[in-house]
Design a protein around this motif. Structure first.
Motif, PDB file in Angstrom:
ATOM      1  N   CYS A  36      67.879  13.913  54.567  1.00  0.00           N
ATOM      2  CA  CYS A  36      67.463  15.264  53.831  1.00  0.00           C
ATOM      3  C   CYS A  36      67.655  16.395  54.923  1.00  0.00           C
ATOM      4  O   CYS A  36      68.386  17.420  54.458  1.00  0.00           O
ATOM      5  N   LEU A  37      67.330  16.167  55.981  1.00  0.00           N
ATOM      6  CA  LEU A  37      67.340  17.222  57.036  1.00  0.00           C
ATOM      7  C   LEU A  37      68.849  17.799  57.335  1.00  0.00           C
ATOM      8  O   LEU A  37      69.236  18.838  57.272  1.00  0.00           O
ATOM      9  N   ARG A  38      69.776  16.591  57.322  1.00  0.00           N
ATOM     10  CA  ARG A  38      71.129  17.035  57.311  1.00  0.00           C
ATOM     11  C   ARG A  38      71.741  17.748  56.201  1.00  0.00           C
ATOM     12  O   ARG A  38      72.813  18.174  56.258  1.00  0.00           O
ATOM     13  N   ILE A  39      71.176  17.415  55.105  1.00  0.00           N
ATOM     14  CA  ILE A  39      71.811  18.311  53.883  1.00  0.00           C
ATOM     15  C   ILE A  39      71.174  19.275  53.585  1.00  0.00           C
ATOM     16  O   ILE A  39      71.734  20.298  53.417  1.00  0.00           O
ATOM     17  N   VAL A  40      69.873  19.686  53.715  1.00  0.00           N
ATOM     18  CA  VAL A  40      69.153  20.725  53.309  1.00  0.00           C
ATOM     19  C   VAL A  40      68.891  21.878  54.717  1.00  0.00           C
ATOM     20  O   VAL A  40      68.798  23.016  54.381  1.00  0.00           O
ATOM     21  N   ASN A  41      69.012  21.151  55.641  1.00  0.00           N
ATOM     22  CA  ASN A  41      69.317  22.093  57.002  1.00  0.00           C
ATOM     23  C   ASN A  41      67.994  22.954  57.269  1.00  0.00           C
ATOM     24  O   ASN A  41      68.037  24.094  57.779  1.00  0.00           O
ATOM     25  N   ASN A  42      66.869  22.288  57.115  1.00  0.00           N
ATOM     26  CA  ASN A  42      65.716  23.203  57.397  1.00  0.00           C
ATOM     27  C   ASN A  42      64.640  22.065  57.320  1.00  0.00           C
ATOM     28  O   ASN A  42      64.230  21.482  56.503  1.00  0.00           O
ATOM     29  N   GLY A  43      64.029  22.129  58.366  1.00  0.00           N
ATOM     30  CA  GLY A  43      62.701  21.108  58.718  1.00  0.00           C
ATOM     31  C   GLY A  43      61.663  21.109  57.690  1.00  0.00           C
ATOM     32  O   GLY A  43      61.172  20.189  57.102  1.00  0.00           O
ATOM     33  N   GLU A  44      61.296  22.066  57.484  1.00  0.00           N
ATOM     34  CA  GLU A  44      60.164  22.273  56.443  1.00  0.00           C
ATOM     35  C   GLU A  44      60.574  22.084  54.820  1.00  0.00           C
ATOM     36  O   GLU A  44      59.690  21.224  54.042  1.00  0.00           O
ATOM     37  N   ASP A  45      61.950  22.400  54.607  1.00  0.00           N
ATOM     38  CA  ASP A  45      62.352  22.043  53.339  1.00  0.00           C
ATOM     39  C   ASP A  45      62.296  20.465  53.207  1.00  0.00           C
ATOM     40  O   ASP A  45      62.148  19.879  52.153  1.00  0.00           O
ATOM     41  N   ALA A  46      63.041  19.965  54.197  1.00  0.00           N
ATOM     42  CA  ALA A  46      63.138  18.708  54.306  1.00  0.00           C
ATOM     43  C   ALA A  46      61.888  17.583  54.041  1.00  0.00           C
ATOM     44  O   ALA A  46      61.637  16.737  53.583  1.00  0.00           O
ATOM     45  N   ARG A  47      60.840  18.386  54.882  1.00  0.00           N
ATOM     46  CA  ARG A  47      59.597  17.618  54.766  1.00  0.00           C
ATOM     47  C   ARG A  47      59.014  17.712  53.345  1.00  0.00           C
ATOM     48  O   ARG A  47      58.297  16.640  52.582  1.00  0.00           O
ATOM     49  N   ASP A  48      59.122  18.806  52.639  1.00  0.00           N
ATOM     50  CA  ASP A  48      58.693  19.065  51.210  1.00  0.00           C
ATOM     51  C   ASP A  48      59.492  18.257  50.073  1.00  0.00           C
ATOM     52  O   ASP A  48      59.020  17.435  49.311  1.00  0.00           O
ATOM     53  N   VAL A  49      61.074  17.933  50.331  1.00  0.00           N
ATOM     54  CA  VAL A  49      61.580  17.313  49.548  1.00  0.00           C
ATOM     55  C   VAL A  49      61.246  15.879  49.741  1.00  0.00           C
ATOM     56  O   VAL A  49      61.175  14.926  48.589  1.00  0.00           O
ATOM     57  N   VAL A  50      61.171  15.548  51.006  1.00  0.00           N
ATOM     58  CA  VAL A  50      60.901  13.876  51.184  1.00  0.00           C
ATOM     59  C   VAL A  50      59.480  13.613  50.506  1.00  0.00           C
ATOM     60  O   VAL A  50      59.357  12.392  49.872  1.00  0.00           O
ATOM     61  N   GLN A  51      58.713  14.515  50.800  1.00  0.00           N
ATOM     62  CA  GLN A  51      57.323  14.343  50.496  1.00  0.00           C
ATOM     63  C   GLN A  51      57.313  14.046  48.723  1.00  0.00           C
ATOM     64  O   GLN A  51      56.697  13.051  48.203  1.00  0.00           O
ATOM     65  N   THR A  52      57.922  14.902  48.116  1.00  0.00           N
ATOM     66  CA  THR A  52      57.947  15.070  46.675  1.00  0.00           C
ATOM     67  C   THR A  52      58.808  13.485  46.395  1.00  0.00           C
ATOM     68  O   THR A  52      58.268  13.004  45.262  1.00  0.00           O
ATOM     69  N   VAL A  53      59.958  13.227  47.022  1.00  0.00           N
ATOM     70  CA  VAL A  53      60.315  12.057  46.726  1.00  0.00           C
ATOM     71  C   VAL A  53      59.708  10.615  46.722  1.00  0.00           C
ATOM     72  O   VAL A  53      59.741   9.969  45.886  1.00  0.00           O
ATOM     73  N   PHE A  54      58.819  10.510  47.963  1.00  0.00           N
ATOM     74  CA  PHE A  54      57.913   9.593  47.601  1.00  0.00           C
ATOM     75  C   PHE A  54      57.200   9.614  46.570  1.00  0.00           C
ATOM     76  O   PHE A  54      56.933   8.484  46.060  1.00  0.00           O
ATOM     77  N   ILE A  55      56.659  10.366  46.587  1.00  0.00           N
ATOM     78  CA  ILE A  55      55.457  10.582  45.387  1.00  0.00           C
ATOM     79  C   ILE A  55      56.234  10.158  43.885  1.00  0.00           C
ATOM     80  O   ILE A  55      55.638   9.466  43.184  1.00  0.00           O
ATOM     81  N   LYS A  56      57.487  10.745  43.628  1.00  0.00           N
ATOM     82  CA  LYS A  56      58.162  10.427  42.386  1.00  0.00           C
ATOM     83  C   LYS A  56      58.525   8.966  42.571  1.00  0.00           C
ATOM     84  O   LYS A  56      58.609   8.357  41.271  1.00  0.00           O
ATOM     85  N   ALA A  57      58.849   8.438  43.378  1.00  0.00           N
ATOM     86  CA  ALA A  57      59.174   6.977  43.735  1.00  0.00           C
ATOM     87  C   ALA A  57      58.100   6.044  43.242  1.00  0.00           C
ATOM     88  O   ALA A  57      58.268   5.311  42.508  1.00  0.00           O
ATOM     89  N   TYR A  58      56.822   6.645  43.936  1.00  0.00           N
ATOM     90  CA  TYR A  58      55.883   5.701  43.374  1.00  0.00           C
ATOM     91  C   TYR A  58      55.496   5.774  41.737  1.00  0.00           C
ATOM     92  O   TYR A  58      55.217   4.685  41.334  1.00  0.00           O
TER      93      TYR A  58
END
Lengths: 184, 263
Positions: A36-58
């Motif tokens: 995600c970090l390599r795609i969005v190029n921002n650490g905070e954005d990557a954290r938010d996106v990955v967090q949301t993805v995990f929750i939606k996956a669950y």
């Protein structure tokens, strides 16, 4: 990655054991975050996106096809969410190559050396589809078949897209005098 | 013929980079590279890029990422409770239909229990709140308060059945900007639904805007306080992110995660 353990964790999650999901989060947070970090190029954005993805996956575990690897499934969600995020973000924060390296510097571990920053700078100049193909290959450690599943294209198209992306990366890096110097 | 030859070269190089080349394929590649400077050049460059990418460092994710995910999940799971309560109330309601007198008495009692805190504006209705305080890159102070609360609760006493119904949830952000400098305010949430937000400045509503996806943007022109109201799906947990931009550059950013978590 332990597929058997994944299946056991997912089964427990489906029975309502939320804590079982933490095993999957801990197991896959690093590759998902890096991709995600390599795609969005921002650490905070990557954290938010990955967090949301995990929750939606669950929340969508009942739709998970156990014939697929869990990692491929959630990686696909991450890629789609990252691309959506990049699309929604204003272009000025993404495409200005002067910002690419300086934007990385606060993330010291990420741009610990100049070469890594240059590579990321070049990656950012690829079209999102091409960038994602490279990221999946090198940071997701997925097979071509899995890449095809994640990108929803045939494996043969994956190979072709990846080849073009790597060629384009060469051109970008050569044109900007980064590491590779074209002798032709 | 030329196209086929190029595809073959591409395939050879690709498989070589992937370490999937057979001995015969390796020989064909060596012959190709020996006979064509262009092919050798391309191969060398691709090999270097491949090497760079393969050696690119993997970053450790934020140490709190897993904890945030699990906190968000637990909060959502916890918020599922009202649906259970609703089902329980439905069952009670069904059972009481057989005995309307008991139903009216119980409905009245529950109605008082539900409506009294509202009338007294007790904080019991507040599902969650969070404060935000920070400094922009130019030193200007920014502060804000987020609140998520049910908008209304109704109780139907006349029919002899009882209902506790959350009809609409809303999230409110009060944002204070201690600067007159023009800038863009961008507020993004991760929820679904209509995404319609009203924006109030001072005591008057300045207008409604439909968010583009989940983002609301507004131009700051010297006012110092804003109130954003978002409709949300009842019980939804929302993550909000506030960004302030000047000349396209982010000068402030703050994330408020898991808003809507019941205390």
């Amino acid at each position: 990655m332990s597929e058997h353990n994944d299946a056991a964790c997912i089964a427990r999650c489906l029975q309502g054991e939320i804590d079982a999901f933490e095993v999957l989060v801990r197991r896959y947070e690093k590759p998902l975050y890096n991709g995600c970090l390599r795609i969005v190029n921002n650490g905070e954005d990557a954290r938010d996106v990955v967090q949301t993805v995990f929750i939606k996956a669950y929340e969508n575990l009942t739709n998970y096809d156990p014939n697929r690897k869990f990692f491929s499934w959630i990686y696909r969600m991450m890629v789609n969410a990252s691309l959506n995020h990049v699309e929604q973000r204003r272009p000025t924060s993404e495409l200005d190559p002067r910002l690419a390296s300086s934007a990385l510097q606060p993330d010291e571990s990420f741009a610990s050396d100049r070469q890594s920053a240059q590579l990321q700078e070049a990656l950012l100049q690829l079209q999102p589809e091409a960038r994602v193909a490279v990221v999946l290959k090198y940071f997701g450690d997925l097979s071509y078949e899995e890449l095809g599943f994640v990108l929803d294209i045939p494996p043969k198209t994956v190979k072709s897209r990846l080849y073009s992306a790597r060629r384009h990366l060469c051109e970008i890096m050569s044109a900007q005098g980064m590491v590779i110097h074209d002798s032709a | 013929m030329t196209v086929h030859k190029q595809e073959s070269h591409e395939d050879l190089i690709q498989r070589s980079l992937d370490g999937e080349l057979s001995n015969s394929g390796q020989r064909r590649l060596s012959e190709l590279l020996a006979s064509s400077d262009q092919a050798r050049n391309a191969y060398d460059h691709l090999k270097k890029v491949d090497s760079l990418l393969s050696r690119a460092p993997m970053v450790d994710p934020p140490s709190d990422l897993a904890a945030r995910v699990m906190a968000g999940l637990r909060a959502r799971h916890h918020r599922a409770a009202p649906a259970s309560i609703s089902r329980l109330l439905d069952r009670i309601s069904d059972a009481l239909r057989a005995k309307p007198a008991y139903g009216i008495s119980l409905g009245f009692a529950l109605g008082v229990l539900v409506l009294l805190p509202m009338a007294l504006q007790m904080p019991a209705n507040s599902l969650d709140s969070a404060t935000m305080s920070g400094t922009m890159t130019n030193g200007t102070h920014v502060s804000g308060v987020f609140e998520a609360r049910p908008l209304s609760i109704s109780s139907d006493l006349a029919s002899g059945s009882c209902q506790a119904l959350i009809t609409l949830d809303q999230v409110t952000l009060v944002l204070n900007l201690e600067t007159a400098a023009p800038m863009e305010i961008e507020l993004e949430h991760d929820g679904t639904g209509p995404g319609l937000a009203s924006v109030l400045v001072g005591s008057g509503t300045v207008g409604y805007m439909e968010s583009q996806g989940r983002i609301v943007r507004l131009l700051h022109e010297g006012r110092n306080s804003y109130q954003f109201r978002f409709q949300r799906e009842p019980g939804a947990i929302l993550d909000f992110r506030l960004s302030l931009l000047q000349d396209g550059q982010i000068v402030f950013r703050e994330t408020i995660p898991s808003l809507g978590q019941e205390h």
